[in-house]
Scaffold this active site. Sequence first.
Site, short mmCIF file in Angstrom:
data_model
loop_
_atom_site.label_atom_id
_atom_site.label_comp_id
_atom_site.label_asym_id
_atom_site.label_seq_id
_atom_site.Cartn_x
_atom_site.Cartn_y
_atom_site.Cartn_z
N HIS A 55 0.82 -1.21 0.00
CA HIS A 55 0.00 0.00 0.00
C HIS A 55 0.85 1.26 0.00
O HIS A 55 2.02 1.25 0.39
CB HIS A 55 -0.94 -0.01 1.19
CG HIS A 55 -2.02 -1.03 1.08
ND1 HIS A 55 -2.94 -1.25 2.07
CD2 HIS A 55 -2.34 -1.89 0.08
CE1 HIS A 55 -3.78 -2.19 1.71
NE2 HIS A 55 -3.42 -2.61 0.49
N GLU A 76 0.85 4.01 1.85
CA GLU A 76 1.37 4.47 3.13
C GLU A 76 2.57 3.61 3.55
O GLU A 76 3.58 4.13 4.03
CB GLU A 76 0.31 4.38 4.24
CG GLU A 76 -1.01 5.00 3.91
CD GLU A 76 -1.99 4.01 3.27
OE1 GLU A 76 -1.68 3.45 2.20
OE2 GLU A 76 -3.06 3.81 3.84
N CYS A 116 -5.65 1.16 5.69
CA CYS A 116 -6.12 -0.15 6.16
C CYS A 116 -5.52 -0.42 7.54
O CYS A 116 -4.65 0.32 8.02
CB CYS A 116 -5.71 -1.25 5.17
SG CYS A 116 -3.95 -1.67 5.23
N CYS A 118 -1.55 -0.90 7.44
CA CYS A 118 -0.82 0.37 7.29
C CYS A 118 -0.96 1.22 8.55
O CYS A 118 -0.03 1.91 8.95
CB CYS A 118 -1.31 1.13 6.06
SG CYS A 118 -0.83 0.32 4.51
#
Length: 159
Positions: free
Chosen positions: A75, A77, A103, A106
Amino acid sequence: MIKSNISWDEYFMGIALLSAMRSKDPNTKVGACIVDENKKVVSIGYNGMPCGCDESQLSWNKGTGLDSKYLYVCHAEFNAILNTRNGTSALKGCTVYVTLFPCNECTKAIIQTGIKEVVYISNKYEHTTETQASLRMLTLAGVKIRHYEGRIPEISYDR
């Protein structure tokens, strides 16, 4: 007509949006920009496959089993945290601007590195267990959560 300068929020979210354009995900393009207390960009990232993996051998499908992108994608981040040049200690007290609410995985990294604020545009998965867990963890850790309310910057360049 004279165009006004963009705000800091618009600038940093613009960087996150521009970073999202690097993603090869055909469904969800996400970008992140991490900024320190002095309004300096510390790192950026976008959602993509792990470095060194032959992307043609991995799936961008939302399928199940080994044909699911969710098993492979890093992801935005997470990539921004890993891309930090001066180590994750440089993230303490920072703000992450992200195009999609983080999420739960993260969120753990955001909290562990000491990031103190999350600014996001979309929370399209707000009713999922993962996102509800993210919200719970961010709240318990005292991380400020802010929905981005500014303009979505248009990127154009006149030569």
